[in-house]
Design a protein around this motif. Structure first.
Motif, PDB file in Angstrom:
ATOM      1  N   GLU A 169       0.726  -1.179  -0.072  1.00  0.00           N
ATOM      2  CA  GLU A 169       0.388  -0.162  -0.020  1.00  0.00           C
ATOM      3  C   GLU A 169       0.913   1.510   0.005  1.00  0.00           C
ATOM      4  O   GLU A 169       2.296   2.082   0.420  1.00  0.00           O
ATOM      5  N   GLU A 170       0.510   1.953  -1.014  1.00  0.00           N
ATOM      6  CA  GLU A 170       0.858   3.471  -0.990  1.00  0.00           C
ATOM      7  C   GLU A 170       1.130   4.214   1.018  1.00  0.00           C
ATOM      8  O   GLU A 170       2.436   4.448   0.441  1.00  0.00           O
ATOM      9  N   MET A 199      12.849  -0.168   5.463  1.00  0.00           N
ATOM     10  CA  MET A 199      13.404   0.458   4.488  1.00  0.00           C
ATOM     11  C   MET A 199      12.416   0.540   3.457  1.00  0.00           C
ATOM     12  O   MET A 199      11.090   0.448   3.278  1.00  0.00           O
ATOM     13  N   TRP A 200      12.722   1.628   2.900  1.00  0.00           N
ATOM     14  CA  TRP A 200      12.088   2.190   1.273  1.00  0.00           C
ATOM     15  C   TRP A 200      13.640   1.447   0.175  1.00  0.00           C
ATOM     16  O   TRP A 200      14.491   1.916   0.703  1.00  0.00           O
ATOM     17  N   MET A 201      12.849   1.036  -0.403  1.00  0.00           N
ATOM     18  CA  MET A 201      13.613   0.617  -1.586  1.00  0.00           C
ATOM     19  C   MET A 201      13.309   1.169  -3.207  1.00  0.00           C
ATOM     20  O   MET A 201      11.735   0.895  -3.303  1.00  0.00           O
ATOM     21  N   ILE A 225       4.915   9.020   3.586  1.00  0.00           N
ATOM     22  CA  ILE A 225       4.091   8.943   2.101  1.00  0.00           C
ATOM     23  C   ILE A 225       5.544   8.518   1.429  1.00  0.00           C
ATOM     24  O   ILE A 225       6.891   8.922   1.609  1.00  0.00           O
ATOM     25  N   ARG A 226       6.059   7.364   1.118  1.00  0.00           N
ATOM     26  CA  ARG A 226       7.083   6.720  -0.058  1.00  0.00           C
ATOM     27  C   ARG A 226       6.395   7.146  -0.770  1.00  0.00           C
ATOM     28  O   ARG A 226       6.669   7.540  -2.317  1.00  0.00           O
ATOM     29  N   PRO A 227       8.287   7.759  -1.568  1.00  0.00           N
ATOM     30  CA  PRO A 227       8.337   8.693  -2.495  1.00  0.00           C
ATOM     31  C   PRO A 227       7.868   7.100  -3.768  1.00  0.00           C
ATOM     32  O   PRO A 227       7.688   6.213  -3.790  1.00  0.00           O
ATOM     33  N   SER A 252       8.145  -0.122   0.015  1.00  0.00           N
ATOM     34  CA  SER A 252       8.441  -0.433   1.469  1.00  0.00           C
ATOM     35  C   SER A 252       9.168  -2.070   1.192  1.00  0.00           C
ATOM     36  O   SER A 252       8.068  -2.983   1.088  1.00  0.00           O
ATOM     37  N   VAL A 253       9.818  -2.534   2.280  1.00  0.00           N
ATOM     38  CA  VAL A 253      10.441  -3.230   2.575  1.00  0.00           C
ATOM     39  C   VAL A 253      10.844  -3.775   3.852  1.00  0.00           C
ATOM     40  O   VAL A 253      11.696  -2.407   4.715  1.00  0.00           O
TER      41      VAL A 253
END
Length: 216
Positions: A29-30, A110-112, A128-130, A135-136
């Motif tokens: 999910e975002e 972490m964000w990948m 809010i991820r780029p 997300s991992v």
């Protein structure tokens, strides 16, 4: 119902696998609250750990003797070979205990990005991820340091299932074969059912004949 569902450990495993799927879907999910994945994570770890602990309960239940003995044997194999079953002792058991007793988490987010590069999220109430990242979860410290936490959780569920299935097969059963809920008897085959029906019909005919002779 299938033999596997007679076991408390398998029913717990089913719930644990559902939690793993739920976590995997959440990470896609975002937007989500930081606490969301943590709650599902500890739940999944705890349920999968409990599934193995329930071997001891199933081994003392009113199940078929051969099945009880093999469940007990499987638990002994796990207990006696901690290195060979590190996924339980060094992950499921340790992660659940560390969170429950000390609130220390082996997994972290972490964000990948599309190139596989990792970055640390800026922790806030709502992350809010780029747009090009996902997300991992990664493991910090310990036996599985640096590994993908979700994949490790999936491997754990598969390992638990194989331990249960191994015990069932050694007891002489298939995990999927159906047994009567009350008697644990095997479901009659079509041929057996036909013979039983024929025998019942013959018996009814004999009773009817005897009744007619009695009246005459």
């Amino acid at each position: 119902m299938p033999v596997k569902y007679f076991l408390n450990c398998y029913r717990a495993l089913s719930d644990g696998k559902s939690a793993v799927i739920h976590l995997e879907n959440l990470l896609k999910e975002e937007r989500f609250l930081i606490s969301d994945w943590k709650v599902i994570w500890v739940g999944a770890c705890a349920i999968l750990r409990t599934s193995i602990t329930l071997f001891q309960i199933d081994s003392r239940s009113c199940l078929d003797k051969a099945l009880r003995q093999e469940i007990a044997r499987e638990w002994k194999l796990i207990s006696d070979d901690k290195r060979g079953h590190a996924i339980f002792w060094e992950f499921l058991r340790k992660e659940r205990d560390n969170i429950i007793h000390e609130y220390e988490w082996g997994a972290y987010e972490m964000w990948m990005n599309a190139e596989g590069e990792l970055s640390q999220p800026k922790f806030s109430l709502l992350d809010i991820r780029p747009a090009d990242a996902r997300s991992v979860l990664r493991m910090r410290g310990g036996f599985y340091s640096g590994q993908d936490s979700l994949e490790l959780l999936k491997d754990s569920a598969a390992w638990v299932e194989e331990r249960i299935y191994s015990a069932i097969r050694r007891a002489g059963y298939s995990p999927e074969e159906h047994r009567n809920v009350a008697t644990f008897q095997k479901r009659p085959s079509l041929a057996d059912a036909s013979l039983l029906g024929s025998a019942a019909s013959d018996a009814e005919e004999v009773r009817a004949t005897a009744s007619d002779e009695g009246h005459s």
